[in-house]
Design an enzyme around this catalytic site. Structure first.
Site, PDB file in Angstrom:
ATOM      1  N   ASN A   1     -55.861  91.392  32.087  1.00  0.00           N
ATOM      2  CA  ASN A   1     -54.545  91.215  31.473  1.00  0.00           C
ATOM      3  C   ASN A   1     -53.585  90.701  32.537  1.00  0.00           C
ATOM      4  O   ASN A   1     -53.468  91.300  33.605  1.00  0.00           O
ATOM      5  CB  ASN A   1     -54.038  92.554  30.906  1.00  0.00           C
ATOM      6  CG  ASN A   1     -52.752  92.384  30.116  1.00  0.00           C
ATOM      7  OD1 ASN A   1     -51.715  92.073  30.678  1.00  0.00           O
ATOM      8  ND2 ASN A   1     -52.828  92.609  28.816  1.00  0.00           N
TER       9      ASN A   1
ATOM     10  N   SER B   1     -54.537  89.430  25.600  1.00  0.00           N
ATOM     11  CA  SER B   1     -53.114  89.462  25.270  1.00  0.00           C
ATOM     12  C   SER B   1     -52.919  90.725  24.442  1.00  0.00           C
ATOM     13  O   SER B   1     -53.553  90.885  23.396  1.00  0.00           O
ATOM     14  CB  SER B   1     -52.727  88.215  24.479  1.00  0.00           C
ATOM     15  OG  SER B   1     -51.321  88.159  24.337  1.00  0.00           O
ATOM     16  N   GLU B   2     -52.057  91.632  24.909  1.00  0.00           N
ATOM     17  CA  GLU B   2     -52.066  92.994  24.354  1.00  0.00           C
ATOM     18  C   GLU B   2     -51.518  93.081  22.927  1.00  0.00           C
ATOM     19  O   GLU B   2     -51.593  94.132  22.298  1.00  0.00           O
ATOM     20  CB  GLU B   2     -51.357  93.976  25.287  1.00  0.00           C
ATOM     21  CG  GLU B   2     -49.865  93.782  25.463  1.00  0.00           C
ATOM     22  CD  GLU B   2     -49.519  92.936  26.675  1.00  0.00           C
ATOM     23  OE1 GLU B   2     -50.373  92.120  27.095  1.00  0.00           O
ATOM     24  OE2 GLU B   2     -48.394  93.065  27.193  1.00  0.00           O
ATOM     25  N   ASN B   3     -50.973  91.981  22.409  1.00  0.00           N
ATOM     26  CA  ASN B   3     -50.589  92.002  20.992  1.00  0.00           C
ATOM     27  C   ASN B   3     -51.799  91.853  20.073  1.00  0.00           C
ATOM     28  O   ASN B   3     -51.638  91.899  18.850  1.00  0.00           O
ATOM     29  CB  ASN B   3     -49.539  90.927  20.691  1.00  0.00           C
ATOM     30  CG  ASN B   3     -49.927  89.554  21.169  1.00  0.00           C
ATOM     31  OD1 ASN B   3     -50.453  89.399  22.262  1.00  0.00           O
ATOM     32  ND2 ASN B   3     -49.698  88.549  20.355  1.00  0.00           N
TER      33      ASN B   3
ATOM     34  N   SER C   1     -56.136  97.286  20.480  1.00  0.00           N
ATOM     35  CA  SER C   1     -55.795  96.581  21.715  1.00  0.00           C
ATOM     36  C   SER C   1     -55.441  97.564  22.828  1.00  0.00           C
ATOM     37  O   SER C   1     -55.919  97.451  23.956  1.00  0.00           O
ATOM     38  CB  SER C   1     -54.616  95.632  21.462  1.00  0.00           C
ATOM     39  OG  SER C   1     -54.355  94.870  22.610  1.00  0.00           O
TER      40      SER C   1
END
Lengths: 234, 207
Positions: free
Chosen positions: B23, B45-47, B87
């Site tokens: 990340n 991508s943490e979304n 996530s």
């Protein structure tokens, strides 16, 4: 049991009350239930608490409910893109509870799964941990976070069948499944309602058990940060 | 010559090993993607995405496809999408091998501050607290000193923390330092920078 309604206002009929807790899907302006938010604004319901990762922008998303002062409190991880939000927050009109993003998502998921609390390392040693129970497991310290049990969930998906089975598209899925799960009642808005049997049962992202009411509508789907790269000449 | 932004990103890319899920934060960390070379690296991508691709060509932007900075991006042949709970489940669960992040302050015990300055507008921590608490290795990339020339590597952080004892390695314009027992240890110096230069610019205990 009929789940499909003709409009956002019809789908919300009888579900709204002053002071209620609403869990909303979306990340930034991506995958937000924009039609249901407009209908909530038009209903005039007030003193709302929203569990939502963000608060929209001034004229889109939850921002439209801030303009009309219908929001009392936000439970969010990041609210930087909204000037009216900041004005109301700094003047004390609006309450804000910061949640680390993953903690917020898990609080929703836990609530939807009947789990009233869980321990996490996230936030240990920070302001987030203040006033929360600390507990050690195998030599590591964790804090207790509570599940969220919302009065109402509002979410946005790409496609649904009439039984409420939902399919999301790309990163517009984000908070929508956990937000849908944690409400007593969930209303979903989708771009297309397709005939029963036309979605592959193996490809359902959220089963219809979590979705009580459903509308189809036209979505603006606004882009918050348009970023592109140059085409290299062939 | 101290390293510039690109040199810092290039050095940070050396932290990544073949097969890692990683990340990258906003700012210099984003540039790290330009320097992974032949290594097989999957960006999270943490979304809700693994296998983040580059920005789209003009006219190919998709409002349903953004990164954690809300910028339009593209997918790759390896891409997978999932919801925010999963996530952060993979983040909290230690499945992400490394996070490369910017910072305002790092303390000699690995404390990290990068989310708020009291008295200034507070926008929120987003996923930063989850990332630093959950990923296996936290690498900070930042300038060694602030614009007033004060060290950003401190004995104790003065700003509200993002995480306690979470930083493993710091890459600055002057070199590379590790968080070890008792303080920070210089691992590497930038071209033309001496260990004495780093000592002079560092408040934290160097061991």
């Amino acid at each position: 049991m009929k789940k499909v309604y003709g409009s956002a206002a019809e789908a919300l009929d009888g579900l709204l009350a002053d002071g209620m807790l609403i869990a909303a899907g979306g990340f930034g302006l991506c995958g937000i239930p924009e039609l249901l938010l407009e209908a909530i604004r038009d209903s005039g319901v007030k003193d709302l608490t929203f569990a939502s990762n963000n608060a929209g922008v001034d004229d889109f998303g939850i921002g439209i409910l801030l303009q009309t002062r219908q929001v009392k409190k936000m439970m969010s991880s990041y609210v930087g893109e909204n000037a009216e939000f900041m004005r109301q927050y700094l003047s004390g009109e609006l309450e804000l509870e910061f949640n680390p993003q993953g903690t917020l998502a898990e609080r929703m998921r836990a609530g939807g799964c009947g789990i009233p609390g869980f321990y996490t390392k996230t936030g240990v040693g920070t302001v987030i941990a203040e006033g929360k129970e600390h507990k050690d497991f195998d030599g590591e310290t964790y804090i207790l976070e509570r599940g969220i049990f919302a009065d109402l969930s509002i979410v946005k998906a790409w496609k649904a069948d009439d039984t409420g089975n939902l399919v999301f598209r790309k990163t517009a899925r984000n908070f929508n499944p956990p937000a849908a799960m944690c409400g007593k009642v969930c209303v979903a808005e989708v771009e297309e309602i397709v005939p029963r049997g036309s979605l592959d049962p193996d490809h359902i992202h959220l089963p219809g058990i979590y979705v009580h009411r459903l509308i189809q509508g036209e979505h603006e789907k606004r882009i918050e940060q348009r970023t592109v790269r140059k085409r290299e000449d062939a | 010559m101290p390293w510039d932004r690109n040199k810092m990103a290039e050095r940070a890319a050396q932290e990544l090993e073949d097969g890692m899920y990683v990340n990258l934060g906003i700012g210099i960390p984003t540039l790290v993607a330009n320097y992974v070379g032949d290594k097989d690296i999957t960006l999270q991508s943490e979304n809700g995405m693994l296998g983040m691709g580059p920005f789209p060509y003009e006219g190919e932007e998709d409002p349903d496809l953004i990164n954690a900075g809300k910028q339009t991006i593209t997918e790759l042949s390896r891409t997978a999408y999932f919801d925010s709970a999963m996530s952060f489940g993979m983040i909290r669960g230690g499945k992400i091998a490394a996070a490369i992040l910017g910072a305002m302050e790092v303390a000699e015990n690995g404390d990290l501050a990068n989310w708020m300055i009291p008295g200034k507008l507070v926008k929120g921590m987003g996923g930063a607290m989850d990332l630093v608490a959950g990923v296996k290795k936290v690498v900070v990339v930042m300038d060694h000193t602030n614009k007033h020339g004060d060290s950003k590597l401190l004995k104790e952080c003065t700003l509200p923390l993002t995480g306690k004892g979470v930083v493993d390695r710091i890459i600055t314009n002057l070199g590379v330092l590790d968080v070890v027992e008792g303080g920070l240890r210089i691992v590497e110096t930038a071209d033309g920078v001496t260990e004495d230069d780093i000592r002079a610019a560092t408040e934290a205990t160097l061991v």
